[in-house]
Design a protein around this motif. Structure first.
Motif, PDB file in Angstrom:
ATOM      1  N   LYS A 127      55.994  18.908   6.352  1.00  0.00           N
ATOM      2  CA  LYS A 127      56.511  17.621   5.947  1.00  0.00           C
ATOM      3  C   LYS A 127      56.443  16.576   7.119  1.00  0.00           C
ATOM      4  O   LYS A 127      56.323  15.438   6.710  1.00  0.00           O
ATOM      5  CB  LYS A 127      57.926  17.766   5.650  1.00  0.00           C
ATOM      6  CG  LYS A 127      58.538  18.533   4.561  1.00  0.00           C
ATOM      7  CD  LYS A 127      59.915  18.552   4.483  1.00  0.00           C
ATOM      8  CE  LYS A 127      60.191  19.323   2.976  1.00  0.00           C
ATOM      9  NZ  LYS A 127      61.704  19.608   2.708  1.00  0.00           N
ATOM     10  N   THR A 128      56.196  16.996   8.316  1.00  0.00           N
ATOM     11  CA  THR A 128      56.345  16.196   9.417  1.00  0.00           C
ATOM     12  C   THR A 128      55.018  16.420  10.206  1.00  0.00           C
ATOM     13  O   THR A 128      54.908  15.293  11.125  1.00  0.00           O
ATOM     14  CB  THR A 128      57.327  16.374  10.436  1.00  0.00           C
ATOM     15  OG1 THR A 128      57.411  17.733  10.726  1.00  0.00           O
ATOM     16  CG2 THR A 128      58.768  15.917   9.736  1.00  0.00           C
ATOM     17  N   CYS A 129      54.267  17.271  10.037  1.00  0.00           N
ATOM     18  CA  CYS A 129      52.905  17.466  10.658  1.00  0.00           C
ATOM     19  C   CYS A 129      51.711  17.792   9.871  1.00  0.00           C
ATOM     20  O   CYS A 129      52.226  18.764   8.680  1.00  0.00           O
ATOM     21  CB  CYS A 129      52.994  18.275  11.980  1.00  0.00           C
ATOM     22  SG  CYS A 129      53.601  19.810  11.444  1.00  0.00           S
ATOM     23  N   GLU A 130      50.685  17.644  10.161  1.00  0.00           N
ATOM     24  CA  GLU A 130      49.493  17.752   9.227  1.00  0.00           C
ATOM     25  C   GLU A 130      48.976  19.317   9.424  1.00  0.00           C
ATOM     26  O   GLU A 130      48.496  20.001   8.392  1.00  0.00           O
ATOM     27  CB  GLU A 130      48.221  16.798   9.796  1.00  0.00           C
ATOM     28  CG  GLU A 130      48.615  15.342   9.172  1.00  0.00           C
ATOM     29  CD  GLU A 130      47.358  14.650   9.384  1.00  0.00           C
ATOM     30  OE1 GLU A 130      46.562  14.534   8.438  1.00  0.00           O
ATOM     31  OE2 GLU A 130      47.225  13.862  10.635  1.00  0.00           O
ATOM     32  N   ALA A 131      49.310  19.745  10.736  1.00  0.00           N
ATOM     33  CA  ALA A 131      48.736  21.397  10.759  1.00  0.00           C
ATOM     34  C   ALA A 131      49.875  21.853  11.564  1.00  0.00           C
ATOM     35  O   ALA A 131      50.608  21.295  12.302  1.00  0.00           O
ATOM     36  CB  ALA A 131      47.437  21.287  11.618  1.00  0.00           C
ATOM     37  N   VAL A 132      50.009  23.158  11.553  1.00  0.00           N
ATOM     38  CA  VAL A 132      50.917  24.149  12.182  1.00  0.00           C
ATOM     39  C   VAL A 132      50.276  25.388  12.813  1.00  0.00           C
ATOM     40  O   VAL A 132      49.455  25.607  12.230  1.00  0.00           O
ATOM     41  CB  VAL A 132      52.131  24.271  11.101  1.00  0.00           C
ATOM     42  CG1 VAL A 132      51.458  25.343  10.021  1.00  0.00           C
ATOM     43  CG2 VAL A 132      53.142  24.978  11.768  1.00  0.00           C
ATOM     44  N   ARG A 133      50.818  25.486  13.999  1.00  0.00           N
ATOM     45  CA  ARG A 133      50.243  26.688  14.632  1.00  0.00           C
ATOM     46  C   ARG A 133      51.177  28.004  14.254  1.00  0.00           C
ATOM     47  O   ARG A 133      52.511  28.035  14.240  1.00  0.00           O
ATOM     48  CB  ARG A 133      50.608  26.534  16.279  1.00  0.00           C
ATOM     49  CG  ARG A 133      49.834  27.701  17.022  1.00  0.00           C
ATOM     50  CD  ARG A 133      50.090  27.298  18.473  1.00  0.00           C
ATOM     51  NE  ARG A 133      51.435  27.483  19.022  1.00  0.00           N
ATOM     52  CZ  ARG A 133      52.085  26.456  19.684  1.00  0.00           C
ATOM     53  NH1 ARG A 133      51.485  25.473  19.784  1.00  0.00           N
ATOM     54  NH2 ARG A 133      53.489  26.581  20.111  1.00  0.00           N
ATOM     55  N   ILE A 134      50.418  29.052  13.997  1.00  0.00           N
ATOM     56  CA  ILE A 134      50.648  30.288  13.651  1.00  0.00           C
ATOM     57  C   ILE A 134      50.415  31.534  14.499  1.00  0.00           C
ATOM     58  O   ILE A 134      49.266  31.432  14.801  1.00  0.00           O
ATOM     59  CB  ILE A 134      50.575  30.793  12.162  1.00  0.00           C
ATOM     60  CG1 ILE A 134      50.992  29.725  11.197  1.00  0.00           C
ATOM     61  CG2 ILE A 134      50.876  32.154  11.804  1.00  0.00           C
ATOM     62  CD1 ILE A 134      50.403  29.867   9.894  1.00  0.00           C
ATOM     63  N   ARG A 135      51.305  32.391  15.004  1.00  0.00           N
ATOM     64  CA  ARG A 135      51.151  33.360  15.819  1.00  0.00           C
ATOM     65  C   ARG A 135      51.303  34.682  15.148  1.00  0.00           C
ATOM     66  O   ARG A 135      52.391  35.069  14.644  1.00  0.00           O
ATOM     67  CB  ARG A 135      51.820  33.304  17.215  1.00  0.00           C
ATOM     68  CG  ARG A 135      51.492  34.173  18.217  1.00  0.00           C
ATOM     69  CD  ARG A 135      52.658  34.182  19.275  1.00  0.00           C
ATOM     70  NE  ARG A 135      52.440  34.968  20.331  1.00  0.00           N
ATOM     71  CZ  ARG A 135      53.336  35.325  21.384  1.00  0.00           C
ATOM     72  NH1 ARG A 135      54.346  34.773  21.407  1.00  0.00           N
ATOM     73  NH2 ARG A 135      53.077  36.046  22.444  1.00  0.00           N
ATOM     74  N   CYS A 136      50.231  35.384  15.147  1.00  0.00           N
ATOM     75  CA  CYS A 136      50.217  36.734  14.389  1.00  0.00           C
ATOM     76  C   CYS A 136      50.341  38.128  15.545  1.00  0.00           C
ATOM     77  O   CYS A 136      49.659  38.073  16.464  1.00  0.00           O
ATOM     78  CB  CYS A 136      49.283  37.190  13.567  1.00  0.00           C
ATOM     79  SG  CYS A 136      48.810  35.826  12.315  1.00  0.00           S
ATOM     80  N   LEU A 137      51.384  38.777  15.252  1.00  0.00           N
ATOM     81  CA  LEU A 137      51.513  40.029  16.235  1.00  0.00           C
ATOM     82  C   LEU A 137      51.952  41.318  15.140  1.00  0.00           C
ATOM     83  O   LEU A 137      52.312  41.055  13.978  1.00  0.00           O
ATOM     84  CB  LEU A 137      52.557  39.889  17.222  1.00  0.00           C
ATOM     85  CG  LEU A 137      52.548  38.701  18.500  1.00  0.00           C
ATOM     86  CD1 LEU A 137      53.440  38.618  19.170  1.00  0.00           C
ATOM     87  CD2 LEU A 137      51.165  39.200  19.208  1.00  0.00           C
ATOM     88  N   GLY A 138      51.559  42.575  15.921  1.00  0.00           N
ATOM     89  CA  GLY A 138      52.163  43.568  15.128  1.00  0.00           C
ATOM     90  C   GLY A 138      51.151  44.122  14.225  1.00  0.00           C
ATOM     91  O   GLY A 138      49.871  43.810  14.193  1.00  0.00           O
ATOM     92  N   VAL A 139      51.882  44.929  13.270  1.00  0.00           N
ATOM     93  CA  VAL A 139      50.927  45.601  12.099  1.00  0.00           C
ATOM     94  C   VAL A 139      49.922  44.913  11.313  1.00  0.00           C
ATOM     95  O   VAL A 139      48.916  45.201  11.120  1.00  0.00           O
ATOM     96  CB  VAL A 139      51.864  46.205  11.171  1.00  0.00           C
ATOM     97  CG1 VAL A 139      50.880  47.284  10.240  1.00  0.00           C
ATOM     98  CG2 VAL A 139      52.797  47.300  11.897  1.00  0.00           C
ATOM     99  N   PRO A 140      50.337  43.693  10.945  1.00  0.00           N
ATOM    100  CA  PRO A 140      49.270  42.893  10.244  1.00  0.00           C
ATOM    101  C   PRO A 140      48.106  42.450  10.850  1.00  0.00           C
ATOM    102  O   PRO A 140      47.190  42.093  10.361  1.00  0.00           O
ATOM    103  CB  PRO A 140      50.006  41.443   9.809  1.00  0.00           C
ATOM    104  CG  PRO A 140      51.508  41.651  10.056  1.00  0.00           C
ATOM    105  CD  PRO A 140      51.593  42.850  11.135  1.00  0.00           C
ATOM    106  N   THR A 141      48.061  42.392  12.304  1.00  0.00           N
ATOM    107  CA  THR A 141      46.987  42.005  12.890  1.00  0.00           C
ATOM    108  C   THR A 141      45.833  43.062  12.992  1.00  0.00           C
ATOM    109  O   THR A 141      44.489  42.895  13.414  1.00  0.00           O
ATOM    110  CB  THR A 141      47.205  41.738  14.552  1.00  0.00           C
ATOM    111  OG1 THR A 141      47.801  42.858  14.983  1.00  0.00           O
ATOM    112  CG2 THR A 141      48.090  40.628  14.484  1.00  0.00           C
TER     113      THR A 141
END
Length: 429
Positions: free
Chosen positions: A205-219
């Motif tokens: 809603k307020t920004c065009e892009a968002v930073r996502i950090r992946c850790l744990g089993v899904p990586t």
């Protein structure tokens, strides 16, 4: 004051004998206020019949206010269940569950985690399908699923619009650096959950892009994470580096027309799936299976996994080890039992290999009798950037903020774009 003193002295009999003239009735002059005729106005006059005996009593205490009860959608008469136009099934986790794998049982009754009658989709115990499984036409066949795929693809293309140029992509990635903003979404052991989908749209809603950090089993399977994020959000990953990625919302994304995403109120219990490890391995006898499990626990550990680490390089390491070794052991001490079982399940499908045992918090896998080494693979992005599935990048993220290869490393996470670091450096004076 004088009258008050005289009245007190009047009660003393000795004073009567000493000063008889002072207390004689003729010597005392009474006030003439009694002769003043005063009549109060009607609105102030009190009628004798209007006085009640209870009016003289103490006032009663105020009635206590009823306790506050928050408004509930269940008490509303005009309540209607939410309707969402998203063309996919609602699941608790989109990366840690697959529609192709069917469970053999449920651990609880089919209570919808969205709340009773809050959405117009039926909860099957695993997901809330977009097509009602009860109301279904026999003649349709698989046309419903094909139409949903086409609708999802068209929706994503309309939102993304024209591809970003290199300059636009670098500007957006620069805004998402840790030095610039603290806005970040964390993907943990549960992976890409349904409520994270709502968080991503709220950030858009307020920004065009968002930073996502992946850790744990899904990586362990980052390619699956990338595909699910782009598929469910209709966005585009414009940068990825280890467990960090930047998700772009698209040129024609309208924040005011955000899709209706109902929130899960609690986490549903995982269904019952078939056992990963059976009493005997296929092609071996019981004695050979026991001997292999004992020998597997004594094999030197290939790696020691840390809790909530980055495991993106685990599959390439296992593939390299199978070139010379028949069995591989991975030390998982400190991890939850469900976590290293999920890691073993992912390794079985990605390598592929045969699971031997999970005893003593160890993952022991066997390459099989007729093993052939696979060819190196890589998948290419639309922006001409690629990540190797074999021999991936060594810059990865660890839980304490420093980067890690899932095991031990000493590189930095602040370097978002190593190849273009000069573009983000402050201008030299």
């Amino acid at each position: 004051m004088i009258l008050h003193r005289i009245s007190r002295q009047f009660q003393n009999p000795k004073l009567h004998s000493l000063y008889p003239k002072l207390f004689s009735s003729s010597s005392i002059s009474f006030s003439k206020l009694k002769e003043y005729d005063f009549s109060p106005p009607e609105h102030l006059s009190v009628k004798p019949n209007s006085i009640k005996p209870n009016d003289c009593e103490k006032p009663k205490s105020k009635k206590q206010k009823p306790l506050y009860k928050p408004p509930s959608s269940l008490n509303r008469i005009d309540f209607k269940p939410l309707h969402s136009d998203l063309p996919f099934d609602f699941r608790f986790s989109y990366t840690e569950s697959s529609p192709d794998v069917r469970p053999i049982g449920l651990r609880e009754p089919k209570y919808s985690p969205f709340g009773p009658s809050r959405i117009d989709r039926v909860w099957t115990g695993v997901c809330a399908p977009v097509i009602d499984p009860i109301v279904k036409s026999v003649d349709d066949g698989n046309e419903g699923g094909v139409n949903l795929e086409e609708k999802r693809k068209k929706l994503r293309d309309d939102i993304l619009g024209k591809p970003l140029s290199d300059a636009e992509r670098k500007i957006l990635v620069d805004k998402c650096q840790r030095v610039r903003t603290k806005r970040q979404i964390n993907l943990g052991r549960d992976g890409f959950t349904h409520n994270i989908l709502n968080d991503i749209h709220n950030n858009w809603k307020t920004c065009e892009a968002v930073r996502i950090r992946c850790l744990g089993v899904p990586t362990v399977d980052m390619k699956n994470v990338y595909n699910q994020l782009e598929d469910k959000t209709s966005g585009k990953i414009i940068y990825r580096h280890g467990g960090l990625l930047v998700l772009y919302r698209g040129r024609h994304y309208k924040p005011k027309e955000k899709p209706v995403i109902p929130v899960m109120l609690w986490r549903p219990h995982e269904p019952i799936y078939p056992r990963l490890i059976r009493s005997t391995i296929d092609g071996l006898t019981i004695d050979e299976t026991k001997e292999m499990r004992k020998r597997g626990l004594s094999v030197p550990a290939l790696a020691k996994l840390v809790k909530n680490g980055y495991y993106g390089n685990l599959v390439p390491m296992v593939l390299d080890a199978f070139l010379t070794e028949e069995m591989v052991r991975i030390d998982c001490k400190g991890l939850n039992k469900s976590d290293y079982k999920k890691i073993g399940y992912k390794l079985r499908d990605l390598v592929p290999c045969i699971l031997v045992t999970f005893k003593k918090e160890q993952i022991v896998i066997w390459r099989g009798k007729n093993y052939t080494a696979p060819e190196p693979r890589q998948f290419v992005n639309d922006d001409n950037s690629f990540d190797y599935l074999v021999g991936g990048s060594s810059h990865t993220v660890e839980e304490d903020g420093s980067s890690s290869n899932g095991y031990e490393s000493s590189s930095s996470e602040d370097e978002v774009l190593p190849s273009d670091s000069k573009l983000f450096a402050p201008p030299s004076r």
